[in-house]
Design a protein around this motif. Structure first.
Motif: not given
Length: 159
Positions: A136-153
């Motif tokens: 999950h980390e190598e799939m880009g958890f931090h970038l992906g979930w962070g980007t999704a949170l930016d989109q949510l905001v």
């Protein structure tokens, strides 16, 4: 009813924690209204094309994500805990009605805490073993979930 919070295990879990400048009620709406979730849930160029939410413990949580090259991820799980404007816990290890679903990848906990300027947002992805966490980390958890949170905001600020 109050749910005992997850005990974070750095060997097995990934965490995204950030204060965002929108109130918990708007973050909650973005997470719990399918038409809103579909607008932010998947980092571009991927997109969420379907969403079903039965917002209760044991209720269905399904998303369909589609990639720019025709990739498709159809994930169905269930909610384990729901506390209005405070907590969502869901998993793909169980289907609706808590039915075992086979190859579960993770259980996620999203907590929302009101702050003076918005919401302290904490998302934890729990994995069954270190290999799943690493994947999950190598799939880009931090970038992906962070980007999704930016989109949510960005979405929530327009509500």
């Amino acid at each position: 009813m109050s749910v005992t919070p997850i005990v974070f295990d750095p060997r097995l879990d990934l965490e995204l924690k950030r204060e965002v400048a929108v109130p918990p009620r708007l973050v909650w709406r973005a997470w719990t209204e399918p038409e809103l979730l579909m607008k932010w849930f998947t980092p571009a160029p991927w997109r969420t094309t379907a969403c079903e939410i039965d917002l209760r413990p044991g209720g269905r949580f399904r998303t369909v994500m589609e990639g720019p090259n025709g990739e498709r991820n159809d994930s169905t799980g269930c909610f384990l805990a729901v506390e209005h404007e405070r907590l969502l816990v869901f998993t793909d290890a169980l289907g609706p009605g808590y039915r075992p679903s086979g190859d579960g990848f993770m259980t996620a906990t999203v907590t929302l805490e009101a702050t003076e300027t918005g919401t302290l947002y904490t998302a934890v992805a729990c994995h069954k073993d270190e290999a799943a966490k690493t994947q999950h980390e190598e799939m880009g958890f931090h970038l992906g979930w962070g980007t999704a949170l930016d989109q949510l905001v960005a979405l929530a600020k327009g509500l």
